[in-house]
Design a protein around this motif. Structure first.
Motif, PDB file in Angstrom:
ATOM      1  N   ALA A 103       1.104  -5.590  37.311  1.00  0.00           N
ATOM      2  CA  ALA A 103      -0.347  -5.794  37.253  1.00  0.00           C
ATOM      3  C   ALA A 103      -0.810  -6.068  35.829  1.00  0.00           C
ATOM      4  CB  ALA A 103      -1.067  -4.580  37.823  1.00  0.00           C
ATOM      5  N   ALA A 104      -0.277  -5.321  34.869  1.00  0.00           N
ATOM      6  CA  ALA A 104      -0.667  -5.526  33.476  1.00  0.00           C
ATOM      7  C   ALA A 104      -0.288  -6.927  33.007  1.00  0.00           C
ATOM      8  CB  ALA A 104      -0.021  -4.467  32.592  1.00  0.00           C
ATOM      9  N   GLY A 105       0.902  -7.373  33.399  1.00  0.00           N
ATOM     10  CA  GLY A 105       1.301  -8.726  33.034  1.00  0.00           C
ATOM     11  C   GLY A 105       0.405  -9.781  33.636  1.00  0.00           C
ATOM     12  N   ARG A 144      -2.023 -12.526  31.770  1.00  0.00           N
ATOM     13  CA  ARG A 144      -1.791 -13.948  32.010  1.00  0.00           C
ATOM     14  C   ARG A 144      -3.009 -14.629  32.624  1.00  0.00           C
ATOM     15  NH1 ARG A 144       2.827 -15.042  36.089  1.00  0.00           N
ATOM     16  NH2 ARG A 144       1.152 -15.395  37.598  1.00  0.00           N
ATOM     17  N   ARG A 145      -3.678 -13.918  33.550  1.00  0.00           N
ATOM     18  CA  ARG A 145      -4.784 -14.538  34.285  1.00  0.00           C
ATOM     19  C   ARG A 145      -6.157 -14.217  33.708  1.00  0.00           C
ATOM     20  NH1 ARG A 145      -3.261 -13.217  40.632  1.00  0.00           N
ATOM     21  NH2 ARG A 145      -1.128 -14.070  40.636  1.00  0.00           N
ATOM     22  N   ASP A 146      -6.221 -13.243  32.799  1.00  0.00           N
ATOM     23  CA  ASP A 146      -7.496 -12.785  32.244  1.00  0.00           C
ATOM     24  C   ASP A 146      -8.440 -12.330  33.355  1.00  0.00           C
ATOM     25  OD1 ASP A 146      -9.408 -12.144  30.348  1.00  0.00           O
ATOM     26  OD2 ASP A 146     -10.238 -14.173  30.260  1.00  0.00           O
ATOM     27  N   VAL A 147      -7.948 -11.390  34.175  1.00  0.00           N
ATOM     28  CA  VAL A 147      -8.724 -10.844  35.283  1.00  0.00           C
ATOM     29  C   VAL A 147      -8.807  -9.332  35.135  1.00  0.00           C
ATOM     30  CG1 VAL A 147      -8.135 -12.699  36.866  1.00  0.00           C
ATOM     31  CG2 VAL A 147      -6.649 -10.683  36.724  1.00  0.00           C
ATOM     32  N   HIS A 148      -9.612  -8.705  35.977  1.00  0.00           N
ATOM     33  CA  HIS A 148      -9.725  -7.255  35.998  1.00  0.00           C
ATOM     34  C   HIS A 148      -8.668  -6.659  36.923  1.00  0.00           C
ATOM     35  CE1 HIS A 148     -14.296  -7.666  34.943  1.00  0.00           C
ATOM     36  NE2 HIS A 148     -13.494  -7.993  33.942  1.00  0.00           N
ATOM     37  N   SER A 149      -8.330  -5.406  36.681  1.00  0.00           N
ATOM     38  CA  SER A 149      -7.259  -4.763  37.440  1.00  0.00           C
ATOM     39  C   SER A 149      -7.528  -4.766  38.933  1.00  0.00           C
ATOM     40  CB  SER A 149      -7.051  -3.328  36.938  1.00  0.00           C
ATOM     41  OG  SER A 149      -8.281  -2.619  36.918  1.00  0.00           O
ATOM     42  N   LEU A 150      -8.744  -4.463  39.353  1.00  0.00           N
ATOM     43  CA  LEU A 150      -9.031  -4.405  40.788  1.00  0.00           C
ATOM     44  C   LEU A 150      -9.013  -5.784  41.434  1.00  0.00           C
ATOM     45  CD1 LEU A 150     -11.722  -1.636  41.372  1.00  0.00           C
ATOM     46  CD2 LEU A 150      -9.292  -1.605  41.951  1.00  0.00           C
ATOM     47  N   ASP A 151      -9.179  -6.840  40.630  1.00  0.00           N
ATOM     48  CA  ASP A 151      -9.102  -8.186  41.186  1.00  0.00           C
ATOM     49  C   ASP A 151      -7.717  -8.483  41.749  1.00  0.00           C
ATOM     50  OD1 ASP A 151     -11.703  -8.596  40.366  1.00  0.00           O
ATOM     51  OD2 ASP A 151     -11.137  -9.638  38.514  1.00  0.00           O
ATOM     52  N   LEU A 152      -6.720  -7.698  41.327  1.00  0.00           N
ATOM     53  CA  LEU A 152      -5.337  -7.966  41.705  1.00  0.00           C
ATOM     54  C   LEU A 152      -4.857  -7.142  42.899  1.00  0.00           C
ATOM     55  CD1 LEU A 152      -3.858  -7.921  38.091  1.00  0.00           C
ATOM     56  CD2 LEU A 152      -4.208  -9.956  39.515  1.00  0.00           C
ATOM     57  N   ARG A 153      -5.714  -6.326  43.450  1.00  0.00           N
ATOM     58  CA  ARG A 153      -5.226  -5.371  44.445  1.00  0.00           C
ATOM     59  C   ARG A 153      -4.620  -6.040  45.672  1.00  0.00           C
ATOM     60  NH1 ARG A 153     -11.082  -2.566  45.550  1.00  0.00           N
ATOM     61  NH2 ARG A 153     -12.307  -4.489  45.635  1.00  0.00           N
ATOM     62  N   ALA A 154      -5.060  -7.232  46.004  1.00  0.00           N
ATOM     63  CA  ALA A 154      -4.492  -7.924  47.156  1.00  0.00           C
ATOM     64  C   ALA A 154      -3.249  -8.729  46.796  1.00  0.00           C
ATOM     65  CB  ALA A 154      -5.535  -8.851  47.773  1.00  0.00           C
ATOM     66  N   ASP A 174     -10.921  -1.757  33.130  1.00  0.00           N
ATOM     67  CA  ASP A 174     -10.489  -2.935  33.872  1.00  0.00           C
ATOM     68  C   ASP A 174      -9.122  -3.441  33.438  1.00  0.00           C
ATOM     69  OD1 ASP A 174     -12.891  -3.038  35.314  1.00  0.00           O
ATOM     70  OD2 ASP A 174     -13.884  -4.193  33.726  1.00  0.00           O
ATOM     71  N   ASN A 175      -8.515  -2.833  32.423  1.00  0.00           N
ATOM     72  CA  ASN A 175      -7.225  -3.332  31.935  1.00  0.00           C
ATOM     73  C   ASN A 175      -6.247  -2.206  31.604  1.00  0.00           C
ATOM     74  OD1 ASN A 175      -8.510  -2.414  29.601  1.00  0.00           O
ATOM     75  ND2 ASN A 175      -7.645  -4.038  28.316  1.00  0.00           N
ATOM     76  N   LEU A 176      -6.417  -1.067  32.259  1.00  0.00           N
ATOM     77  CA  LEU A 176      -5.520   0.075  32.071  1.00  0.00           C
ATOM     78  C   LEU A 176      -4.944   0.483  33.424  1.00  0.00           C
ATOM     79  CD1 LEU A 176      -4.275   2.469  30.476  1.00  0.00           C
ATOM     80  CD2 LEU A 176      -6.450   3.689  30.817  1.00  0.00           C
ATOM     81  N   LEU A 177      -3.634   0.619  33.474  1.00  0.00           N
ATOM     82  CA  LEU A 177      -2.937   1.118  34.660  1.00  0.00           C
ATOM     83  C   LEU A 177      -2.225   2.420  34.291  1.00  0.00           C
ATOM     84  CD1 LEU A 177      -3.194  -0.873  37.072  1.00  0.00           C
ATOM     85  CD2 LEU A 177      -3.038  -2.146  34.918  1.00  0.00           C
ATOM     86  N   VAL A 178      -2.028   3.283  35.289  1.00  0.00           N
ATOM     87  CA  VAL A 178      -1.345   4.567  35.099  1.00  0.00           C
ATOM     88  C   VAL A 178      -0.185   4.627  36.084  1.00  0.00           C
ATOM     89  CG1 VAL A 178      -1.578   7.080  35.222  1.00  0.00           C
ATOM     90  CG2 VAL A 178      -3.463   5.683  34.323  1.00  0.00           C
TER      91      VAL A 178
END
Length: 508
Positions: free
Chosen positions: A475-477, A481-491, A441-445
């Motif tokens: 996304a990592a930033g 900052r928001r303490d969310v999961h990576s997929l929560d940010l897709r929109a 939930d906190n790794l991007l490639v």
């Protein structure tokens, strides 16, 4: 000549950046918001973008700063320039400024790219971790929490970006990935798999003693056409040459040089063959491309020691070939005269005998993430709900090997053919989900993204690495900052990027 891959960067851990102490401070532990692994172009853009979101950022270079653009790839393929925005566009604009111009420049010297990349990191106040590679990872459930490096340092972070050319962080973390090629059937890609588009050439394949020339391998006749395999396209060094007599270093023979190693290459040269490296903004310097067929296959999964050996094999082959072309009396004089116009640029890579440290890793691991891009995503299904950038380059895979078919024919296996009928793409959108592993939930490639071999052959340009790096870092930033999961940010990520000038979608 004495060339090295790591050289002086094998020293201790050095942290640079005002937020983390003085520029001479050394430490063995660090806690940041975002850690970027890989200091090539995409990693630098990821680090900058994360810092732009207010994150404290560290970048582990895991190789020379700037990667390929700062290590010889100055003749930059861009595809359609109108799809390049954001930090990637700014990079080319800054290159222009380096040369005193107000317009972007895409053909540049390695030292120019290095200076611009270093400016980006200094501007974003990113901590630079030099001289170390991955050793281990720490995790809690679906989150990475820290990495341990080969020098013993431990770096903790809230979010991570794997921006390495090899995907070493995603692999060590246990993410799903692929090396090699899918079959034609797996994703219904007509030109996928082994020998999908044979490129058969006439040439003698054996020497006077009846043995295959060193450049050739036996054709794998038992392998089914269009089948999947683990072979990958060839690697090379992108050399920076000069034709200025005051700045030229002759093509010297490497240790153990054997001229007869290059008899097949000799057979491909005649009186009309042209030696034409790509001219750079400095009109006396040039970028030379190349291939060492069949020598890259082990690299993606190799240890650091094994990669050193593969690096050296590529260096010895390429240095030997240029020495052969420039000195061997069997080479047609019309060709050797062209080669001898050039030499290694003496003012580049001055701490490594004018040879780049970065091997051109055209393809290694590829993530299997939440979305796998395939050929159709570059040709027909080109719009995405959650796009973070665009690509446009043609399908472009160098051959995996030169296979001898008979005594007088060989197959340059693994290309997608010479025409746009087989290589053509249209500008396409890159989905955020292709940057996101399913396991974390906190790794991007940002380099070894989720794509088939065929789709990756279009995506694998440095401008696209910069575009995807900016998205991953953004996304990592936001995760930190928001303490969310990576997929929560897709929109959200695409809209945030657009606010910074990125081009994430086709014009409507």
């Amino acid at each position: 000549m004495e060339f090295t891959r790591r050289g002086v960067v094998q020293g201790g851990l050095l942290l640079l950046g005002g937020s983390f102490g003085s520029r001479a401070e050394a430490t063995t532990a660090l806690s940041v918001d975002v850690l970027v692994y890989g200091g090539a172009a995409g990693g630098i853009m990821a680090a900058y973008a994360a810092a732009r979101e207010g994150a404290r950022v560290a970048i582990v270079l895991a190789g020379p700063l700037g990667g390929m653009p700062a290590q010889g790839l100055g003749w930059s393929d861009t595809g359609k320039r109108y799809v390049i925005g954001g930090l990637a566009a700014r990079f080319f604009q800054e290159i222009g400024a380096y040369y005193g111009l107000t317009t972007p420049v895409k053909n540049f010297e390695p030292q120019a790219a290095w200076a611009v990349f270093r400016k980006f990191l200094d501007e974003a106040d990113v901590a630079i971790v030099n001289g170390a590679y991955l050793s281990d990872i720490l995790r809690e459930g679906r989150k990475l929490t820290a990495v341990r490096l080969t020098n013993g340092a431990v770096i903790r972070a809230k979010a991570f970006v794997d921006a390495s050319y090899e995907g070493d962080l995603l692999a060590l973390a246990g993410c799903s990935y692929r090396v090699g090629r899918e079959s034609r059937a797996e994703f219904e890609e007509p030109y996928a798999g082994f020998d999908a588009l044979p490129l058969v050439n006439p040439a003698a394949t054996r020497n006077a003693q009846g043995r295959l020339f060193a450049a050739l391998l036996p054709y794998p006749a038992q392998q089914e056409r269009y089948s999947a395999d683990a072979r990958i396209q060839s690697y090379t060094f992108r050399l920076c040459l000069s034709d200025d007599p005051a700045n030229m270093r002759a093509f010297e023979a490497p240790a153990g040089y054997e001229a007869d190693r290059y008899l097949f290459e000799l057979s491909q040269v005649n009186d009309t063959t042209v030696f034409r490296p790509g001219q750079l903004q400095n009109k006396t310097k040039y970028d030379l491309n190349g291939d060492y067929f069949g020598a890259s296959w082990r690299w993606p999964l190799a240890s650091l020691a094994e990669r050193d050996a593969i690096w050296k094999a590529h260096r010895d082959y390429q240095a030997g070939l240029l020495h052969f072309y420039s000195t061997d009396p069997r080479v047609p004089k019309s060709f050797s005269d062209q080669v001898n116009v050039f030499g290694l640029a003496r003012d580049e890579f001055t701490d490594n005998d004018n040879w780049p440290r970065q091997l051109y890793v055209r393809e290694a691991r590829r993530l299997r993430g939440h979305y796998v891009m395939t050929a159709k995503d570059c040709t027909t299904s080109v719009t995405k709900v959650h796009s973070i950038g665009m690509g446009s380059y043609s399908f472009d895979s160098h051959a995996t090997a030169l296979f001898a078919i008979s005594g007088d024919t060989f197959d340059s296996e693994g290309t997608f053919g010479p025409t746009l009928d087989t290589r053509g793409t249209v500008p396409y959108e890159i989905p955020y989900e292709s940057l996101v592993p399913v396991e974390y939930d906190n790794l991007l490639v940002s380099v070894c993204v989720s794509a088939s071999h065929m789709a990756f052959s279009s995506i694998r340009l440095e401008p696209q690495y910069m575009i995807m790096g900016e998205a991953a870092g953004c996304a990592a930033g936001l995760i930190a900052r928001r303490d969310v999961h990576s997929l929560d940010l897709r929109a959200d990520v695409g809209d945030v990027l657009k606010g910074y000038g990125a081009i994430v979608s086709l014009p409507t």
